[in-house]
Design an enzyme around this catalytic site. Structure first.
Site, PDB file in Angstrom:
ATOM      1  CB  SER A  90      -0.971  -0.046   1.173  1.00 10.92           C
ATOM      2  OG  SER A  90      -1.905   0.990   1.046  1.00 10.92           O
ATOM      3  CG  HIS A  91      -0.014   3.851   3.106  1.00 15.43           C
ATOM      4  ND1 HIS A  91      -1.038   2.932   3.183  1.00 15.43           N
ATOM      5  CD2 HIS A  91       0.404   4.053   4.356  1.00 15.43           C
ATOM      6  CE1 HIS A  91      -1.226   2.613   4.449  1.00 15.43           C
ATOM      7  NE2 HIS A  91      -0.367   3.275   5.175  1.00 15.43           N
ATOM      8  CG  ASP A 137      -2.621   4.105  -1.647  1.00 18.85           C
ATOM      9  OD1 ASP A 137      -3.327   3.985  -2.673  1.00 18.85           O
ATOM     10  OD2 ASP A 137      -2.597   3.247  -0.746  1.00 18.85           O
ATOM     11  CG  ASP A 161      -2.645  -0.374  -2.699  1.00 18.88           C
ATOM     12  OD1 ASP A 161      -2.536   0.757  -2.200  1.00 18.88           O
ATOM     13  OD2 ASP A 161      -3.376  -1.248  -2.216  1.00 18.88           O
ATOM     14  CG  ASP A 219      -6.090   1.000  -1.394  1.00 11.70           C
ATOM     15  OD1 ASP A 219      -5.196   1.861  -1.246  1.00 11.70           O
ATOM     16  OD2 ASP A 219      -6.164  -0.036  -0.696  1.00 11.70           O
ATOM     17  NE  ARG A 220      -4.435   4.333   2.935  1.00 12.28           N
ATOM     18  CZ  ARG A 220      -4.003   4.507   4.174  1.00 12.28           C
ATOM     19  NH1 ARG A 220      -3.506   5.672   4.541  1.00 12.28           N
ATOM     20  NH2 ARG A 220      -4.042   3.525   5.052  1.00 12.28           N
ATOM     21  CE  LYS A 270      -7.843   1.738   1.739  1.00 12.61           C
ATOM     22  NZ  LYS A 270      -7.674   1.492   3.156  1.00 12.61           N
TER      23      LYS A 270
HETATM   24  C1  G1P Z   1      -4.966   2.300   9.021  1.00 10.94           C
HETATM   25  C2  G1P Z   1      -6.138   3.241   8.844  1.00 10.94           C
HETATM   26  C3  G1P Z   1      -7.378   2.461   8.468  1.00 10.94           C
HETATM   27  C4  G1P Z   1      -7.110   1.615   7.227  1.00 10.94           C
HETATM   28  C5  G1P Z   1      -5.887   0.743   7.449  1.00 10.94           C
HETATM   29  C6  G1P Z   1      -5.510  -0.035   6.188  1.00 10.94           C
HETATM   30  O1  G1P Z   1      -5.228   1.395  10.078  1.00 10.94           O
HETATM   31  O2  G1P Z   1      -6.364   3.994  10.006  1.00 10.94           O
HETATM   32  O3  G1P Z   1      -8.442   3.349   8.248  1.00 10.94           O
HETATM   33  O4  G1P Z   1      -8.197   0.786   6.939  1.00 10.94           O
HETATM   34  O5  G1P Z   1      -4.773   1.567   7.827  1.00 10.94           O
HETATM   35  O6  G1P Z   1      -5.263   0.810   5.106  1.00 10.94           O
HETATM   36  P1  G1P Z   1      -4.677   1.576  11.592  1.00 10.94           P
HETATM   37  O7  G1P Z   1      -3.179   1.727  11.498  1.00 10.94           O
HETATM   38  O8  G1P Z   1      -5.293   2.839  12.102  1.00 10.94           O
HETATM   39  O9  G1P Z   1      -5.117   0.353  12.316  1.00 10.94           O
HETATM   40 ZN    ZN Z   2      -3.405   1.400  -0.393  1.00  5.57          ZN
END
Ligand code: G1P
Ligand code: ZN
Length: 541
Positions: free
Chosen positions: A111-112, A275, A277, A279-280, A374
């Site tokens: 992801s990010h 981001d 991948d 999805d954000r 997402k």
């Molecule tokens: C974080 C974000 C949450 C998201 C997740 C995965 O999780 O707050 O909204 O779904 O990354 O992308 P957290 O680190 O808060 O558990």
């Molecule tokens: Zn992502």
């Protein structure tokens, strides 16, 4: 079948979004193989089934795609569909799984998180509805990784991932597809591309920062080629294995260049970023940052202007820490609002059951029932569709939204890398005092209700407890305390702050100032400075 003996790794526990580790850990012999074999052993796909494979293009992506293909061939799959170059954004992969009625998919992404040889890598398994595997499957995969003794992999040359078309690998078809085409076609069914095209032709300017991550090819194809935005609209549009050395995280810290561009006097009308991948999403209008919580509310309030949502919404779902702005829209529309624990997987059951149409999280995730992840570009296109139909600026749209529903000032303060015991103690102390909080006055704020959020999924009755401490004040403001479930080092305390001003209230405050009374109340309640040893949060988003 060529079975290869192996010994288990003890640390292959999938988190909220699959198995995420440093690249060097994934480079250990058999590390990826053990995990993928454990997935195949658990899911029990019938012989001849279809598997989707692709990732965000980060370092190590191509290597693991080749491994996955040859292991799928040795494990009885009939077809693997892989994005050209090994590329598939997470939303595009979710869509392909659904469109091809695949048994599931392997999405290679962290992801990010940063990429490159020193960065992170990840493997996530998504099931046939296109969404992340539920916990009972990921738990079984983890259990399997601890007992695995062999994996199956066909030997042979690598598949040419850059050549679209079909080849046979030991009798299994490998189909290399354009990673963008099906996704772009889906977007065209949801949104009025003609209306957006004509808005752009009339001089509407936009800037999309792909952060050298996976959305580059998607954004070039959709925004520039199909919607006619001029070349240069998409910046940082070529995916790089290390994302150019940056965090591909679309927030005000890591997408600061875009933010600065949007705050400049000659700013474009609309700015967005996605981001690693895809999805954000981050949405910024000229001179105005739209919080993800407000974005969810504004999209829900106006979604019916896009053809895909013309029939209205069945319901809205938001994660608990996401602001209550969407609740006010749901109330006005007369549709249900669902407040779920953090993490996209809680939306999947509601979407499958047809109870919700649009979902969102404060962490820049928004999406709908078109897939089961997402979707960053989806949010961008829905925004553009709405602006095109209404012929207003982002600032005008948000001002009108606040005048209708009231305004929810919002921020998240993150305290990262805390000692786990200290963070746990802070939460435990708060939890122990919840019962005595109602009625307590903190400055001008009076506590109305305080609890530790618990959720029962309305579709299957499954319960999730201790999902974060909510302190609701009279009048609709709120503080939430929660520990991150995705961190890799120590504990991360997230403090979510929101202040509600009704439609006839003070709608033009500066967010930091508007939230000052809530920040002070949080400090009084939890002694954050003393307990964390920090004078200020590490990140404010
Ligand atoms: C974080 C974000 C949450 C998201 C997740 C995965 O999780 O707050 O909204 O779904 O990354 O992308 P957290 O680190 O808060 O558990
Ligand atoms: Zn992502």
């Amino acid at each position: 079948m060529p079975n290869i003996a192996t010994i288990p790794f003890t640390d292959q526990k999938p988190g909220t979004s699959g198995l995420r580790k440093k690249v060097v850990e994934f480079q250990q012999p058999h590390y990826a193989e053990n995990f993928i074999q454990s997935v195949f052993d658990v899911i029990g796909a019938p012989a001849g089934a279809t598997l989707i494979v692709g990732g965000d293009g980060r370092f190590h992506n191509r290597t693991v795609v080749q491994i996955a293909v040859r292991m799928a061939a040795a494990n009885g799959f009939g077809r693997v569909v892989v994005g050209r170059g090994g590329i598939l954004s997470t939303p595009a992969a979710s869509h392909l799984i659904r469109k091809r009625a695949a048994f599931g998919g392997l999405i290679l992404s962290a992801s990010h998180n940063p990429g490159g040889p020193e960065g992170d890598f990840g493997i996530k398994y998504n099931v046939g509805n296109g969404g992340p595997a539920p916990e009972k499957i990921t738990d079984a995969i983890f259990a399997r990784t601890k007992t695995i003794t062999q994996f199956s992999r066909l030997d042979g040359p690598d598949v040419d991932l850059d050549l679209e078309g079909e080849v046979s690998v030991g009798g299994m078809i490998v189909e290399v597809v354009d990673p963008v085409a099906d996704y772009a076609a889906l977007m065209e069914t949801l949104f009025d591309f003609d209306a957006i095209r004509s808005m752009i032709a009339r001089g509407f300017r936009l800037s999309f920062d792909a952060m050298h991550a996976v959305t580059g090819p998607y954004a070039h194809a959709i925004l520039e080629q199909r919607l006619g935005a001029p070349q240069g609209t998409v910046v940082n549009g070529s995916p790089l294995e290390d994302f150019g050395g940056h965090h591909p995280d679309p927030n005000l810290v890591h997408a600061k260049e875009l933010y600065d561009r949007m705050m400049a006097p000659d700013a474009p009308d609309f700015g967005a970023a996605s981001d690693g991948d895809g999805d954000r999403n981050l949405i910024i209008g000229r001179g105005i940052f739209v919080t993800p919580s407000d974005s969810l509310a504004a999209l829900a309030a106006n979604a019916q202007l896009a053809p895909g949502y013309a029939g209205g919404l069945k319901g809205i779902a938001r994660s608990m820490p996401t602001s209550q702005a969407a609740d006010r829209v749901a109330a006005a529309l007369g549709i249900p609002i669902f407040e779920t624990p953090t993490g996209w997987k809680f939306f999947g059951t509601l979407l499958d059951a047809g109870m919700a149409t649009i979902c969102g999280e404060e962490s820049a995730g928004t999406g709908s029932d078109h897939i089961r992840e997402k979707d960053g570009l989806w949010a961008v296109l829905l925004w553009l569709n709405i602006l095109a139909v209404r012929d207003v600026s982002v600032a005008e749209l948000m001002t009108e939204h606040w005048r209708t529903y009231g305004r929810t000032y919002y921020a998240r303060h993150d305290y990262e890398g805390l000692a786990t015991e200290g963070a746990d103690a802070l939460m435990a102390d708060l939890r122990a005092r919840l019962a005595e909080l109602p009625g307590r006055r903190l400055g001008d704020l009076v506590v109305g209700m305080a609890d530790d959020f618990a959720y029962t999924d309305p579709t299957d009755g499954s319960a999730s407890n201790r999902q974060g401490i909510r302190i609701l004040f009279e009048g609709g403001s709120r503080i939430v305390f929660r520990l991150s479930g995705t961190g890799t080092e120590g504990a991360t305390l997230r403090l979510y702050l929101e202040r509600y001003e009704p439609a006839d209230g003070r709608l033009e405050l500066v967010t930091g100032e508007a939230l000052a009374p809530l920040i002070a109340a949080a400090e009084t309640l939890a002694d954050i400075r003393t307990r964390t040893g920090r004078e200020a949060p590490d990140v404010i988003t």
